[in-house]
Design a protein around this motif. Structure first.
Motif, PDB file in Angstrom:
ATOM      1  N   LEU A 128       0.824  -1.215   0.000  1.00  0.00           N
ATOM      2  CA  LEU A 128       0.000   0.000   0.000  1.00  0.00           C
ATOM      3  C   LEU A 128       0.858   1.265   0.000  1.00  0.00           C
ATOM      4  CD1 LEU A 128      -2.682  -1.131   2.622  1.00  0.00           C
ATOM      5  CD2 LEU A 128      -2.840  -1.230   0.130  1.00  0.00           C
ATOM      6  N   HIS A 129       2.051   1.180  -0.591  1.00  0.00           N
ATOM      7  CA  HIS A 129       2.962   2.327  -0.531  1.00  0.00           C
ATOM      8  C   HIS A 129       2.422   3.527  -1.311  1.00  0.00           C
ATOM      9  CE1 HIS A 129       4.316   0.502  -4.353  1.00  0.00           C
ATOM     10  NE2 HIS A 129       4.721   1.720  -4.686  1.00  0.00           N
ATOM     11  N   ILE A 130       1.652   3.297  -2.353  1.00  0.00           N
ATOM     12  CA  ILE A 130       1.128   4.425  -3.152  1.00  0.00           C
ATOM     13  C   ILE A 130       0.079   5.211  -2.366  1.00  0.00           C
ATOM     14  CG2 ILE A 130      -0.124   5.073  -5.240  1.00  0.00           C
ATOM     15  CD1 ILE A 130       1.295   2.776  -6.666  1.00  0.00           C
ATOM     16  N   PRO A 131      -0.988   4.571  -1.845  1.00  0.00           N
ATOM     17  CA  PRO A 131      -1.943   5.360  -1.046  1.00  0.00           C
ATOM     18  C   PRO A 131      -1.334   5.933   0.225  1.00  0.00           C
ATOM     19  CG  PRO A 131      -2.452   3.017  -0.915  1.00  0.00           C
ATOM     20  CD  PRO A 131      -1.439   3.176  -2.004  1.00  0.00           C
ATOM     21  N   LEU A 132      -0.378   5.213   0.826  1.00  0.00           N
ATOM     22  CA  LEU A 132       0.292   5.750   2.009  1.00  0.00           C
ATOM     23  C   LEU A 132       1.066   7.022   1.667  1.00  0.00           C
ATOM     24  CD1 LEU A 132       1.616   2.500   3.719  1.00  0.00           C
ATOM     25  CD2 LEU A 132       0.155   4.222   4.808  1.00  0.00           C
ATOM     26  N   LEU A 133       1.757   7.013   0.531  1.00  0.00           N
ATOM     27  CA  LEU A 133       2.512   8.191   0.108  1.00  0.00           C
ATOM     28  C   LEU A 133       1.583   9.358  -0.173  1.00  0.00           C
ATOM     29  CD1 LEU A 133       5.192   9.509  -0.717  1.00  0.00           C
ATOM     30  CD2 LEU A 133       4.859   8.566  -3.019  1.00  0.00           C
ATOM     31  N   ILE A 134       0.466   9.095  -0.845  1.00  0.00           N
ATOM     32  CA  ILE A 134      -0.494  10.166  -1.145  1.00  0.00           C
ATOM     33  C   ILE A 134      -1.070  10.737   0.147  1.00  0.00           C
ATOM     34  CG2 ILE A 134      -2.711  10.690  -2.232  1.00  0.00           C
ATOM     35  CD1 ILE A 134      -2.028   8.551  -4.341  1.00  0.00           C
ATOM     36  N   GLY A 181      -9.042   6.127   4.466  1.00  0.00           N
ATOM     37  CA  GLY A 181     -10.106   5.129   4.367  1.00  0.00           C
ATOM     38  C   GLY A 181      -9.787   4.049   3.348  1.00  0.00           C
ATOM     39  N   ILE A 182      -9.170   4.435   2.227  1.00  0.00           N
ATOM     40  CA  ILE A 182      -8.776   3.459   1.208  1.00  0.00           C
ATOM     41  C   ILE A 182      -7.784   2.460   1.782  1.00  0.00           C
ATOM     42  CG2 ILE A 182      -7.415   3.217  -0.907  1.00  0.00           C
ATOM     43  CD1 ILE A 182      -8.815   5.723  -1.970  1.00  0.00           C
ATOM     44  N   PHE A 210      -4.156  -2.387  -7.964  1.00  0.00           N
ATOM     45  CA  PHE A 210      -5.516  -2.889  -7.742  1.00  0.00           C
ATOM     46  C   PHE A 210      -5.717  -3.443  -6.338  1.00  0.00           C
ATOM     47  CE2 PHE A 210      -4.973  -3.323 -12.435  1.00  0.00           C
ATOM     48  CZ  PHE A 210      -5.854  -2.295 -12.766  1.00  0.00           C
ATOM     49  N   SER A 211      -4.646  -3.495  -5.548  1.00  0.00           N
ATOM     50  CA  SER A 211      -4.805  -3.869  -4.137  1.00  0.00           C
ATOM     51  C   SER A 211      -5.571  -2.787  -3.375  1.00  0.00           C
ATOM     52  CB  SER A 211      -3.439  -4.094  -3.489  1.00  0.00           C
ATOM     53  OG  SER A 211      -2.658  -2.907  -3.560  1.00  0.00           O
ATOM     54  N   TRP A 212      -5.542  -1.560  -3.878  1.00  0.00           N
ATOM     55  CA  TRP A 212      -6.277  -0.460  -3.235  1.00  0.00           C
ATOM     56  C   TRP A 212      -7.212   0.283  -4.192  1.00  0.00           C
ATOM     57  CZ3 TRP A 212      -5.389   4.354  -5.343  1.00  0.00           C
ATOM     58  CH2 TRP A 212      -4.235   4.493  -6.123  1.00  0.00           C
ATOM     59  N   LEU A 213      -6.930   0.247  -5.487  1.00  0.00           N
ATOM     60  CA  LEU A 213      -7.775   0.933  -6.462  1.00  0.00           C
ATOM     61  C   LEU A 213      -8.882  -0.017  -6.919  1.00  0.00           C
ATOM     62  CD1 LEU A 213      -8.233   3.554  -7.972  1.00  0.00           C
ATOM     63  CD2 LEU A 213      -6.748   2.707  -9.804  1.00  0.00           C
ATOM     64  N   ASN A 214      -9.887  -0.124  -6.092  1.00  0.00           N
ATOM     65  CA  ASN A 214     -11.048  -0.970  -6.385  1.00  0.00           C
ATOM     66  C   ASN A 214     -12.283  -0.294  -5.798  1.00  0.00           C
ATOM     67  OD1 ASN A 214     -11.325  -2.128  -3.486  1.00  0.00           O
ATOM     68  ND2 ASN A 214      -9.204  -2.619  -4.039  1.00  0.00           N
ATOM     69  N   SER A 217     -12.615  -0.299  -1.728  1.00  0.00           N
ATOM     70  CA  SER A 217     -11.689   0.564  -0.997  1.00  0.00           C
ATOM     71  C   SER A 217     -11.992   2.041  -1.242  1.00  0.00           C
ATOM     72  CB  SER A 217     -10.248   0.248  -1.408  1.00  0.00           C
ATOM     73  OG  SER A 217      -9.906  -1.077  -1.055  1.00  0.00           O
ATOM     74  N   VAL A 218     -12.320   2.395  -2.495  1.00  0.00           N
ATOM     75  CA  VAL A 218     -12.635   3.790  -2.816  1.00  0.00           C
ATOM     76  C   VAL A 218     -13.919   4.226  -2.121  1.00  0.00           C
ATOM     77  CG1 VAL A 218     -13.262   5.382  -4.675  1.00  0.00           C
ATOM     78  CG2 VAL A 218     -11.374   3.767  -4.998  1.00  0.00           C
ATOM     79  N   SER A 219     -14.908   3.347  -2.071  1.00  0.00           N
ATOM     80  CA  SER A 219     -16.164   3.696  -1.391  1.00  0.00           C
ATOM     81  C   SER A 219     -15.943   3.879   0.103  1.00  0.00           C
ATOM     82  CB  SER A 219     -17.227   2.620  -1.643  1.00  0.00           C
ATOM     83  OG  SER A 219     -16.843   1.371  -1.096  1.00  0.00           O
ATOM     84  N   VAL A 220     -15.052   3.069   0.701  1.00  0.00           N
ATOM     85  CA  VAL A 220     -14.699   3.259   2.112  1.00  0.00           C
ATOM     86  C   VAL A 220     -14.007   4.602   2.301  1.00  0.00           C
ATOM     87  CG1 VAL A 220     -13.282   2.418   4.029  1.00  0.00           C
ATOM     88  CG2 VAL A 220     -14.555   0.801   2.622  1.00  0.00           C
TER      89      VAL A 220
END
Length: 343
Positions: A82-88, A133-134, A157-161, A164-167
């Motif tokens: 989850l390094h991409i959403p964590l970085l964002i 939340g994602i 796609f581990s987080w871009l689904n 996860s986006v709805s959460v």
């Protein structure tokens, strides 16, 4: 001592959501405020969060430290997949803090730079809780695929689904709801109280709609959220308690005598949502697509490390909590509007 560390971990996560989440919510409220009222919203939100906005991030730091020291394998797996959403999310925290500081303390305030800081503040306030939340949705729903053969399969796609986006969107609505409720108690004028009451109701309706979207997305993603939430007694009781507190909140929200009670009810409602989500998954903290998971009870550091961490948390809380309480107390003693006028 392991359970002491786990208790501190969940307490830090909950407090970061209730306090830091409300800070993000102030920017979300400002984002959805009309141009004519944006200045009034900024002044009220600064009065509320200005003195303590940095202190609220302490709970995130404690969460990271506990995971890094006490559960290093869980920490590393989350940071890898989850390094991409964590970085964002971290970039959003930095951008928001920078914008908040400069738009209030900049030595030279002109329309162009203030406009830039205002936009940076509100959009980073939206993006940060969304990705928080994602991350939570991805870690707990079994979206992470440890057997993926491609970069996209493992790290996108581990987080871009949809789930996860709805959460993430649901988290944004909850943060906006908390902020609006908290800000009701900071308004010296009836006009502003009514504005934030309307914002709180709107954000609460949005949270209900987006919560339904989470269940819909879980159906398509085969997360089985209904069984997850309603499949055990404690989670079911927590959902019922959250619903009842919401009903009571709507009855008393417009009464100026109940400013403290509506804050308590809002915090209670969100806490019940977190309990309903976390209880069924405990002790699992990260769940993978192949059905395997990482547990807080087994995937932890050595016993010596856990003991030292637990002692450090217990001793540290004796210093941190009184100081934090005094920080809140000292700034809340200021008269309404005084903080904003000081700057």
């Amino acid at each position: 001592m392991l359970y002491v560390v786990i208790l501190f971990l969940f307490a830090a996560i909950t407090l970061y959501f209730l306090l830091g989440g409300a800070d993000f919510g102030a920017g979300i409220i400002e984002l959805f405020t009309s141009t004519d009222n944006k200045h009034r919203t900024r002044k009220t939100s600064y009065q509320a969060i200005g003195p303590i906005w940095e202190a609220n991030h302490m709970w995130l730091i404690i969460t990271v430290v506990i995971l890094f020291v006490g559960f290093p394998t869980i920490y590393s797996e989350m940071c890898i997949y989850l390094h991409i959403p964590l970085l964002i999310m971290l970039m959003g925290i930095i951008a928001r803090g920078t914008a908040f500081a400069f738009r209030n303390y900049d030595a030279i305030k002109d329309e162009k730079t203030q406009g830039f800081y205002n936009h940076m503040f509100v959009y980073s306030s939206f993006v940060t809780p969304m990705f928080l939340g994602i991350i939570a949705g991805s870690a707990l729903s079994g979206q992470i695929d440890p057997n993926a053969k491609t970069f996209a399969g493992a790290y996108i796609f581990s987080w871009l689904n949809w789930f996860s986006v709805s959460v993430g969107l649901f988290t944004v609505a909850l943060c906006g709801f908390l902020a609006a409720i908290y800000l009701v108690g900071e308004c010296p004028e009836v006009y502003d109280v009514k504005r934030f009451v309307k914002k709180a109701k709107a954000m609460n309706i949005a949270a209900v709609i987006l919560g339904a979207l989470v269940f819909l997305a879980s159906h398509f993603e085969k997360v089985h959220l209904a069984n997850w939430i309603f499949g055990n007694t404690i989670s079911l009781v927590a959902v019922i308690a959250a619903t009842l507190s919401l009903i009571l909140l709507w009855f008393i929200i417009s009464d100026s005598k109940n400013k403290q009670w509506i804050r308590v009810l809002a915090a209670f409602q969100v806490s019940m949502i977190l309990i309903s989500v976390g209880h069924t998954r405990f002790p699992r903290f990260v769940i993978f697509k192949d059905g395997s998971s990482m547990s807080l009870l087994t995937d932890h550091a050595t016993g010596k490390s856990i003991d030292d961490l637990g002692i450090g948390l217990l001793v540290g809380s004796l210093f941190i909590l009184p100081a934090l309480g005094y920080l809140y107390y000292s700034f809340k003693k200021k008269a309404p509007g005084q903080i904003a006028d000081d700057h």
